[in-house]
Structure formats: C-alpha cells, structure tokens
Design an enzyme around this catalytic site. Structure first.
Site, PDB file in Angstrom:
ATOM      1  N   HIS A  48       0.890  -1.259  -0.089  1.00 51.83           N
ATOM      2  CA  HIS A  48       0.160   0.007   0.142  1.00 51.83           C
ATOM      3  C   HIS A  48       0.784   1.318  -0.041  1.00 51.83           C
ATOM      4  O   HIS A  48       0.457   2.276  -0.287  1.00 51.83           O
ATOM      5  CB  HIS A  48      -0.939   0.124   1.170  1.00 51.83           C
ATOM      6  CG  HIS A  48      -1.977  -0.962   1.139  1.00 51.83           C
ATOM      7  ND1 HIS A  48      -3.055  -1.038   0.336  1.00 51.83           N
ATOM      8  CD2 HIS A  48      -2.253  -2.198   1.965  1.00 51.83           C
ATOM      9  CE1 HIS A  48      -3.775  -2.134   0.552  1.00 51.83           C
ATOM     10  NE2 HIS A  48      -3.339  -2.577   1.337  1.00 51.83           N
ATOM     11  N   GLU A 152      -6.044 -12.986   5.692  1.00 51.27           N
ATOM     12  CA  GLU A 152      -6.875 -11.660   5.765  1.00 51.27           C
ATOM     13  C   GLU A 152      -8.193 -12.021   5.124  1.00 51.27           C
ATOM     14  O   GLU A 152      -8.882 -10.961   4.654  1.00 51.27           O
ATOM     15  CB  GLU A 152      -6.330 -10.615   5.611  1.00 51.27           C
ATOM     16  CG  GLU A 152      -5.418 -10.598   4.126  1.00 51.27           C
ATOM     17  CD  GLU A 152      -4.621  -9.672   3.896  1.00 51.27           C
ATOM     18  OE1 GLU A 152      -4.545  -8.439   4.669  1.00 51.27           O
ATOM     19  OE2 GLU A 152      -3.563  -9.567   3.099  1.00 51.27           O
ATOM     20  N   ASP A 178      -8.976  -6.014   6.245  1.00 50.33           N
ATOM     21  CA  ASP A 178      -9.375  -7.034   5.247  1.00 50.33           C
ATOM     22  C   ASP A 178     -10.232  -8.412   5.576  1.00 50.33           C
ATOM     23  O   ASP A 178     -11.285  -8.466   4.795  1.00 50.33           O
ATOM     24  CB  ASP A 178      -8.343  -7.391   4.151  1.00 50.33           C
ATOM     25  CG  ASP A 178      -7.544  -6.431   3.324  1.00 50.33           C
ATOM     26  OD1 ASP A 178      -8.353  -6.096   2.510  1.00 50.33           O
ATOM     27  OD2 ASP A 178      -6.371  -6.129   3.518  1.00 50.33           O
TER      28      ASP A 178
END
Length: 266
Positions: A48, A152, A178
C-alpha cells in the site's frame, strides 16, 4: 562467514513480543527517523505504500545500523519479486493475501535456494551477500530468512490449520481490516464477530508453535492480542502518526479540534 543473524526471527521463535510500526511514506529519511524510536521491527510497505525496489533498498540502507529489524511487505507473493527483495538484502518478508496451504508452500519454496526451494542464484552481485564478501552466504541464507504470511480472508481462516502445518512459515499475520471486509463488515473491525475470529486465530497460531502478528491502531486491542500470545504486533503507521500530530498541533493554536483518527488501521 555466515549471513548475519535475523534478530526479529530469533525473537519471534522465542515468543518474545516485538512491537512494530508501519512505514508507508516510502522515504529513507522517515525510515531512518523511525529506526531511532525504539521499535523492534519496521514494515517497509510495498503493498500500500508508494514503494518500488529502489525505494525499498534506500530504506533498508537507512535502517542498516538501527536496532529495529526491517520487514518488507511485498505487493504480491510472486517468486521473482521475492527473489529480487532477498537479493536486495531483505531478510523478513510479509506476504499479503495468502489463502491456502498451497500458496504458503509455494512461498516457502521461493525463499530458499535448491534443493529446499527455487530461489535463483545471484546474491553474489547484490546487497544480500555484502557484494560477495559473505563467503558462506548461499549455505547460510536459509537460517536468516523469515517468512510471514497474511491471513486476511475467510478462506485463509478456514484453511488456517493447513497453513500452520507448512514447514518454513515462521509466522501468520492477521489482517483485520481486510478480514472484516471479507466477512461483510467493511471498515468495522470492532464488530464482535470479527474480534472473535481474530482472537481465535491468534490462539490457534500460537498453539501450533508459530508466531502470531497483527496491526491495529487501537491500544486496547493490541494489548489484548499480546495477552493472547501474539508476538509481533504493529501499533501504528508513519503516515497516520505524522498526520495526526500535525492536525493536533494546528488545532491547538488555531482553535477547534483535530479530526478523530481511525482506531482500526488500514
């Protein structure tokens, strides 16, 4: 001379709690500053954060003398990407979205040279071997690398027992945001059902003899996860700490109140 010890790997295998911070600015100077703050591990976020191979190398250099151990999160668990990052000097890799034991097994293979795995030779011309000054690097590299896989999704939780049985997986990191989204609770990790799944997963990971990890911005949750046996817990991110501190400083002098930050993380 063998490859240097991976302090983070040694600590989590001993069950010694490691407190970490996410690095999402993609800047070496930020990493260098964070390396003086007393954290045990720092995640250079390639998923990210605005990172590429060169910016990751710059941050690894910036942390070379820090007591904090760098952990690199790859954008995706591809063998060629893992090879590049290991050659670049990363030793602990965090791989997102690992939903099955088969995926975990493939990742283990990518972390190691033959005959244990499929990692291609080439570290002699890279940072990992200090540019071929660590004569025994290829023979000792496996001792220093550490693989953390992220669970996740519901699929990962459902296959967690099998993922934990994969030799070479050093730790399993629960991705709460997530996971909550996949369970139908987008942005709501506080939901009791989500917390129950997270806590049960941590207990299961620890019982299997693996290291359990997580990231949230909620101190109460983090302390609870440590009580359950989680051994690598990230408690914040450089971006949010920087932004929240600046907003609070501005509000203190200009009046009003700073926006309330999210407690969940990511």
């Amino acid at each position: 001379m063998p490859a240097p010890e991976n302090r983070f790997k040694t600590a989590i295998h001993a069950g010694k709690p490691q407190i970490g911070l996410w690095l999402d600015m993609g800047e070496a100077i930020t990493a260098e500053i964070a390396g003086t703050a007393g954290f045990d591990w720092l995640v250079i976020d390639g998923e990210h954060g605005p990172n590429d191979l060169r910016s990751i190398i710059d941050q690894l250099r910036a942390l070379a003398t820090s007591p904090a151990e760098p952990v690199v999160r790859v954008p995706v668990g591809e063998s060629w990407m893992i090879k590049q990052l290991l050659d670049a000097g990363a030793r602990t890799l965090l791989v997102p979205m690992v939903d099955s034991a088969e995926q975990a097994s493939d990742l283990v293979s990518a972390m190691h040279y033959p005959p244990r795995g499929i990692r291609g030779m080439g570290a002699a011309v890279a940072r990992a071997s200090a540019f071929n000054t660590i004569a025994d690097y290829a023979d000792s590299a496996s001792d220093g690398v550490c693989l953390l896989v992220q669970a996740e999704t519901r699929a990962a939780i459902n296959d967690l027992d099998n993922i934990l049985a994969v030799e070479g997986v050093d730790g399993v990191f629960i991705g709460p945001a997530d996971l909550a989204a996949d369970m139908g609770y987008l942005g709501r990790i506080d939901e009791p059902e989500v917390q129950a799944v997270i806590e049960a997963a941590i207990v299961k990971i620890v019982a299997a003899g693996k290291a359990a990890g997580i990231l949230t911005f909620n101190e109460a949750y983090n302390r609870r996860y440590l009580e359950l046996g989680a051994s690598f817990v990230a408690v914040g991110a450089d971006v949010t700490e920087f932004a929240n501190t600046l907003r609070a400083l501005s509000a203190r002098y200009k009046g009003g109140s700073a926006p309330q930050p999210s407690r969940s993380g990511y």
